[in-house]
Design an enzyme around this catalytic site. Sequence first.
Site, PDB file in Angstrom:
ATOM      1  N   PRO A 104     -39.906  18.616 -18.858  1.00 42.09           N
ATOM      2  CA  PRO A 104     -39.226  19.333 -19.949  1.00 42.09           C
ATOM      3  C   PRO A 104     -40.047  19.517 -21.217  1.00 42.09           C
ATOM      4  O   PRO A 104     -39.550  20.025 -22.209  1.00 42.09           O
ATOM      5  CB  PRO A 104     -38.017  18.447 -20.221  1.00 42.09           C
ATOM      6  CG  PRO A 104     -38.502  17.069 -19.917  1.00 42.09           C
ATOM      7  CD  PRO A 104     -39.447  17.206 -18.761  1.00 42.09           C
ATOM      8  N   CYS A 136     -44.217   9.139 -11.848  1.00 42.14           N
ATOM      9  CA  CYS A 136     -43.289   8.058 -12.188  1.00 42.14           C
ATOM     10  C   CYS A 136     -42.869   7.365 -10.894  1.00 42.14           C
ATOM     11  O   CYS A 136     -41.710   7.039 -10.676  1.00 42.14           O
ATOM     12  CB  CYS A 136     -42.072   8.578 -12.953  1.00 42.14           C
ATOM     13  SG  CYS A 136     -41.192   9.943 -12.159  1.00 42.14           S
TER      14      CYS A 136
END
Length: 480
Positions: free
Chosen positions: A279, A415
């Site tokens: 984002p 991640c």
Amino acid sequence: MVSDPQALQPIDAASAGRRAAMKALVAIEKAGLLSDDLFDQVSAFASLDQRDRAFMVELVRGVLRYRATLDWRLGLLSDRRIAKLPTLVQAVLRLGAYQLLYLDRVPDSAAVNESVRLIKQQSRRLGRDWSGFVNAVLRGLLRSPEPAWPDVVQDPVTALSVRYSCPAWMVERWCRTWGTERAEALCRATVEMPPLTLRVNRLRTSRTAFLAELAAANVAASPTLISEVGVQLARATSVADLPGYAAGHFYVEDEAGQLIPLLLDVQPGQRVLDACAAPGGKTTQVAALMENRGTIVAVDRATARLSLVMENCRRLGVNIVTPLMGDMRELIQAETASGAGRWAVARRESALSVPFDRILLDAPCSGLGVLRRHPDGKWYKTPESIAQHRLVQQDLLAETSRLLRPGGVLVYSTCSIEPEETESIIDEFCQFHCEFQRESVAPWLPPAGLPFVTPQGDLSTMANMNRMDAFFAARVRRSE
């Protein structure tokens, strides 16, 4: 027990949140994931006020975080397997059990009675009245003493799965890869409540000034210990209501994520590619490190997500980002969607035709390092998803690296904590691309971050004690 101020509300008001939570859990089960806009959709449909919406979110995330533990406790009191019950019955039982076991500000009577009322309202849809069953199981949960946990020594997979609410396949994998002790630390991290961490936007303010701004508004906060631009709030709050939000003084981002852009060692005036930008947290941090001078090409496959990148850029005062929509692999291979016009092709070629000084590839991954933030991932990810993501990561790294100039630097991050998505990706890439050399990330980390440098020179915050997400990053340089 979790103290939840949002739960301090009249039973009738809370009922709206419970009904919405039930509907959300059923929708998640059908979709196989928690979509980004599900809470907004359910809230709008049910006309929830802010309090009811907050209660719904707490209930849904809590059930997802502790689902295996809830099912174990419920299963001890039921003559039916919880997983075999109708989805609606599962949802209502889990909601009731979560309130009884984890929300100490919800009266036990409200948790039971409202659960019974909820399931009774679904009798026609279910074809029978399950209210007696739900009532008996939840009241049994109230009366029964807490059972002893399964023994870790005798059966570590079952014990860790039940205690920390993780799927058995994941626990078995972590025990096999890292041993029981580290596997337990990883499992424990999935049920921790993540702190609300902000990254100060140095284009607009300093960390000292921002902390003073928060203190003036009576918002308790402290500087992060590793990141030099991070601020951690003492308790969660509405981000948009924080001082400095509209002025672009901060961006919500975990402390581990704030370390990744540092590894690029970007300089003002450089040309940088953010290959999977949405984002926009790392995009905007890179821009701040570049002092808003130079060019960043931000790529993402989805129009809405790319729009979010640009919204964040505008709020934070970043004006050096060029958005580019598309799959990075297809863009590089000069493949365009059927019917694409000449303007789109020309724009793509213009943005990617000149080699980049720096490339950030924050690759799509299994996300097993951020399960505490996305607890639905425990139940809707599979071992196969790791292998599938690995193929995408290999392709993206091979294709994206072609755009790097000689002497340029590429940072690969995920991640994830899985070796197939982290170290071995870089091992294999360097083996088959001899023009790239792996470099230690140590010189570009804050001194407090050096304990997270692996023997290979990569960054890994797996199973850390600093309340950070589990991130991995590696740095490679192209030969001159």
